[in-house]
Design a protein around this motif. Structure first.
Motif, PDB file in Angstrom:
ATOM      1  N   UNK A 184      16.609  -2.794 -62.070  1.00  0.00           N
ATOM      2  CA  UNK A 184      16.483  -1.360 -62.344  1.00  0.00           C
ATOM      3  C   UNK A 184      15.161  -0.811 -61.818  1.00  0.00           C
ATOM      4  N   UNK A 185      14.131  -1.605 -61.901  1.00  0.00           N
ATOM      5  CA  UNK A 185      12.847  -1.183 -61.324  1.00  0.00           C
ATOM      6  C   UNK A 185      12.957  -1.049 -59.812  1.00  0.00           C
ATOM      7  N   UNK A 186      13.659  -2.002 -59.181  1.00  0.00           N
ATOM      8  CA  UNK A 186      13.861  -1.914 -57.726  1.00  0.00           C
ATOM      9  C   UNK A 186      14.648  -0.665 -57.363  1.00  0.00           C
ATOM     10  N   UNK A 187      15.695  -0.369 -58.127  1.00  0.00           N
ATOM     11  CA  UNK A 187      16.502   0.816 -57.853  1.00  0.00           C
ATOM     12  C   UNK A 187      15.692   2.094 -58.057  1.00  0.00           C
ATOM     13  N   UNK A 188      14.884   2.108 -59.091  1.00  0.00           N
ATOM     14  CA  UNK A 188      14.039   3.282 -59.332  1.00  0.00           C
ATOM     15  C   UNK A 188      13.062   3.490 -58.182  1.00  0.00           C
ATOM     16  N   UNK A 243       9.964   1.392 -51.113  1.00  0.00           N
ATOM     17  CA  UNK A 243      10.413   0.248 -50.332  1.00  0.00           C
ATOM     18  C   UNK A 243      10.378  -0.992 -51.211  1.00  0.00           C
ATOM     19  N   UNK A 244      11.408  -1.833 -51.099  1.00  0.00           N
ATOM     20  CA  UNK A 244      11.428  -3.110 -51.806  1.00  0.00           C
ATOM     21  C   UNK A 244      11.513  -4.234 -50.783  1.00  0.00           C
ATOM     22  N   UNK A 245      11.053  -5.415 -51.145  1.00  0.00           N
ATOM     23  CA  UNK A 245      11.099  -6.574 -50.256  1.00  0.00           C
ATOM     24  C   UNK A 245      12.067  -7.601 -50.814  1.00  0.00           C
ATOM     25  N   UNK A 246      12.979  -8.100 -49.953  1.00  0.00           N
ATOM     26  CA  UNK A 246      13.995  -9.042 -50.399  1.00  0.00           C
ATOM     27  C   UNK A 246      14.235 -10.119 -49.334  1.00  0.00           C
ATOM     28  N   UNK A 262      23.541  -9.350 -53.942  1.00  0.00           N
ATOM     29  CA  UNK A 262      23.858  -7.925 -53.876  1.00  0.00           C
ATOM     30  C   UNK A 262      22.996  -7.226 -52.837  1.00  0.00           C
ATOM     31  N   UNK A 263      21.714  -7.565 -52.807  1.00  0.00           N
ATOM     32  CA  UNK A 263      20.817  -6.913 -51.849  1.00  0.00           C
ATOM     33  C   UNK A 263      21.244  -7.242 -50.418  1.00  0.00           C
ATOM     34  N   UNK A 264      21.681  -8.507 -50.179  1.00  0.00           N
ATOM     35  CA  UNK A 264      22.207  -8.871 -48.865  1.00  0.00           C
ATOM     36  C   UNK A 264      23.399  -8.005 -48.496  1.00  0.00           C
ATOM     37  N   UNK A 265      24.331  -7.881 -49.421  1.00  0.00           N
ATOM     38  CA  UNK A 265      25.535  -7.098 -49.152  1.00  0.00           C
ATOM     39  C   UNK A 265      25.186  -5.640 -48.884  1.00  0.00           C
ATOM     40  N   UNK A 266      24.308  -5.073 -49.691  1.00  0.00           N
ATOM     41  CA  UNK A 266      23.925  -3.672 -49.517  1.00  0.00           C
ATOM     42  C   UNK A 266      23.249  -3.440 -48.161  1.00  0.00           C
ATOM     43  N   UNK A 267      22.482  -4.406 -47.713  1.00  0.00           N
ATOM     44  CA  UNK A 267      21.802  -4.262 -46.429  1.00  0.00           C
ATOM     45  C   UNK A 267      22.790  -4.313 -45.266  1.00  0.00           C
ATOM     46  N   UNK A 268      23.638  -5.334 -45.231  1.00  0.00           N
ATOM     47  CA  UNK A 268      24.526  -5.509 -44.082  1.00  0.00           C
ATOM     48  C   UNK A 268      25.660  -4.486 -44.042  1.00  0.00           C
ATOM     49  N   UNK A 326      10.671 -20.587 -44.475  1.00  0.00           N
ATOM     50  CA  UNK A 326      11.336 -20.098 -43.280  1.00  0.00           C
ATOM     51  C   UNK A 326      12.437 -19.100 -43.529  1.00  0.00           C
ATOM     52  N   UNK A 327      12.588 -18.634 -44.769  1.00  0.00           N
ATOM     53  CA  UNK A 327      13.635 -17.665 -45.080  1.00  0.00           C
ATOM     54  C   UNK A 327      13.178 -16.260 -44.708  1.00  0.00           C
ATOM     55  N   UNK A 328      14.112 -15.487 -44.211  1.00  0.00           N
ATOM     56  CA  UNK A 328      13.824 -14.145 -43.729  1.00  0.00           C
ATOM     57  C   UNK A 328      13.547 -13.190 -44.895  1.00  0.00           C
ATOM     58  N   UNK A 329      12.473 -12.419 -44.760  1.00  0.00           N
ATOM     59  CA  UNK A 329      12.140 -11.398 -45.753  1.00  0.00           C
ATOM     60  C   UNK A 329      12.082 -10.051 -45.042  1.00  0.00           C
TER      61      UNK A 329
END
Length: 569
Positions: free
Chosen positions: A340-344, A351-354, A372-378, A394-397
């Motif tokens: 909820x903080x991220x959505x706010x 901007x949020x980082x994921x 969910x954040x992956x799905x919303x982005x793509x 090595x994971x993408x941010x």
């Protein structure tokens, strides 16, 4: 001189031939053909959000590559006259009309059950077989029997899962050339089955269909597929080691789905609407595919079609009615304080980082909030801002933001729907009892508890809170409610009156504070307004014996409630 007639805007036109032959405004994406040929990939999957021109591009490829002579169709070369692919060179145009093409769209296979969705997919396959009946002239008797079995609908599920490979074999026998396979919106049946609860059955069929058509198919020249997501963990593309996945993170083909700024500017100039540039940009721009910032083409076309008719018409959220917007609501239903903080933060323009990974699978979206954040982005609900980076593993941010006003509208609407549903099922008996008995502290506590579950996006400020309180009080039985009605010397925000007996009434005046430290001050101002404007006089003249007055002030997720001096008769 007569004004030059403007081209028609192609609302809902997804077929390239119709676009050109019927003189619609076409944003030239034909260099996509050049790049497909130059790259030489055997299997290409382009993933983009819904309504970004995937079907139009697929039908363009069909018109370009397909040998139409056996279909008794006219040569399609004229469709490309003057377009970019024609001027790119004869080495590309020599491929025009030279290949058999299998075209399969899966976008309509989104029915309520697996059986109905499967039969829709089977229907699409049968129609493609009917289109290529001419191969009967050259295939052998055994192949004719199987072909007839498939085209008549008498095959079983296993027959149809291998049917595309069989059809490509028949086409190569007839044409002496390997077939091109175009599959549009391959993951629509998967998304639909995930939402409706028959995901595993659909995955099994799509896996078989794709595997047979694309893997170890010696009759295949190349294949181009489109969809929203790359789905590999389900092993749909097992064995396709040379599958070339072009997601929105890739630079390749970045300008072929969606409209670039130059393309939108040219369109605005054609319709003499250059003065609408900023508002169109604000509403529909902001997506970043590779290194290209692009507009939502569906929304731009729909908006311009209405503005051409009436230049005073305001933009609307056209994409909101076409995409799978319930994903936002599903995120809210599973949300915790951090979400909820991220959505706010997003709703306030932040901007949020994921962490982002491309192998998103529909059945895993609900299992972890991060998915969910992956799905919303793509799928276009978030855009990348700034530069990509990696964590220590090595994971993408990525830094993510809401692309534009149209997408923000979707968030606002879904958040409002979700919050309204929470309000609908909440027990307000304690709140009602405190309100009718003058207990301001409990009224305040109950409102603060409710606001604590909300997402702060209060554009309307006082209007939002006013609507919230009116919605809650509308459930109070045996009382009538009036809102913003003239009374005394002004308009009172809310008045509650006992309906059956004129014993009790409640006056509520609402205020909005810019900062929490001003809440008490705004409460006092609300109570003063009640007295100065004599809001209680009409109630007194109607013989209400007890009149309770409240000043209520809001700031974000907090409120202050103060009770004024009651009137007793």
């Amino acid at each position: 001189m007569l004004a030059k007639k403007k081209k028609k805007l192609p609302i809902g036109i997804e077929f390239f031939a119709s676009m050109i032959e019927e003189n619609y405004y076409y944003v030239d994406k034909t260099l996509f053909i050049r790049d497909i040929l130059d790259k030489g990939s055997k299997f290409t999957l382009c993933t983009r959000p819904r309504r970004f021109g995937k079907t139009l591009n697929q039908t363009m490829l069909k018109c370009f590559f397909e040998d139409t002579a056996p279909l008794n169709g006219k040569d399609k070369r004229a469709l490309f006259n003057g377009l970019k692919i024609e001027t790119a060179g004869e080495e590309y145009m020599e491929h025009q009309g030279k290949y058999p093409v299998i075209f399969l769209s899966l976008k309509e296979a989104k029915l309520k059950t697996f059986e109905k969705s499967y039969y829709k997919l089977r229907y699409e396959i049968i129609e493609e077989f009917k289109r290529h009946r001419y191969v009967f002239e050259k295939i052998d008797e055994d192949d004719k029997l199987l072909f007839q079995k498939l085209v008549s609908g008498n095959g079983n599920e296993e027959d149809y899962s291998s049917s595309i490979k069989f059809l490509s074999k028949c086409l190569e026998i007839y044409h002496g050339r390997k077939a091109i396979i175009l599959i549009d919106e391959y993951d629509v049946p998967l998304e639909n089955s995930w939402q409706r609860g028959f995901y595993e059955d659909m995955v099994d069929f799509i896996r078989s269909l794709m595997g047979e058509a694309l893997k170890s198919n010696e009759h295949l020249q190349l294949a181009v597929m489109t969809g929203c997501l790359r789905i590999s963990k389900e092993s749909i593309f097992t064995g396709l080691n040379n599958l070339d996945v072009i997601s929105i993170l890739e630079d390749r083909y970045d300008e072929y789905f969606g409209f670039t700024q130059n393309e939108v500017d040219a369109m605005l100039k054609h319709y003499n609407l250059e003065n609408k540039r900023n508002i169109i940009k604000d509403w529909y721009d902001g997506y970043l595919f590779g290194r290209k910032e692009v507009y939502n083409p569906w929304s731009v076309i729909n908006c311009l079609s209405r503005v051409v008719e009436n230049p005073e018409r305001d933009p609307k959220p056209y994409w909101a009615n076409t995409s799978s917007n319930d994903i936002v609501k599903r995120l809210l239903e599973k949300s915790n304080t951090d979400v909820r903080k991220d959505l706010e933060k997003l709703m306030s323009g932040g901007i949020i980082s994921k962490k982002i990974h491309e192998d998103v699978t529909y059945d895993e979206i609900d299992k972890k909030i991060d998915n969910f954040w992956n799905f919303l982005f793509f799928t276009g609900y978030l855009k990348k801002v700034g530069i990509e980076r990696q964590d220590k593993d090595g994971k993408l941010i990525l830094d993510l933001a809401i692309p534009n006003r149209e997408v923000r509208y979707i968030y606002v609407t879904k958040i409002q729907d979700w919050f309204d549903e929470k309000v609908e099922v909440k027990d307000f008996s304690l709140f009602f009892d405190a309100l009718l008995n003058g207990n301001a502290q409990i009224v305040q506590d109950e409102l603060n508890n409710l606001l604590g579950d909300c997402i702060s996006y209060f554009d309307g400020k006082e209007d939002f809170y006013h609507g919230l309180i009116v919605g809650i009080l509308g459930r109070l039985q045996h009382y009538t409610l009036t809102s913003n009605r003239e009374t005394g010397l002004g308009r009172c925000d809310i008045v509650l009156k006992q309906a059956t007996r004129r014993n009790k009434a409640v006056i509520i005046e609402l205020k909005w504070a810019k900062k929490e430290k001003y809440l008490k001050k705004e409460c006092d101002a609300a109570l003063k307004q009640i007295e100065d404007n004599k809001y209680s006089y009409e109630l007194i003249s109607d013989n209400y014996t007890e009149i309770i007055k409240y000043g209520v002030a809001f700031c974000g997720k907090y409120c202050e409630v103060k009770k004024g001096t009651n009137n007793f008769l």
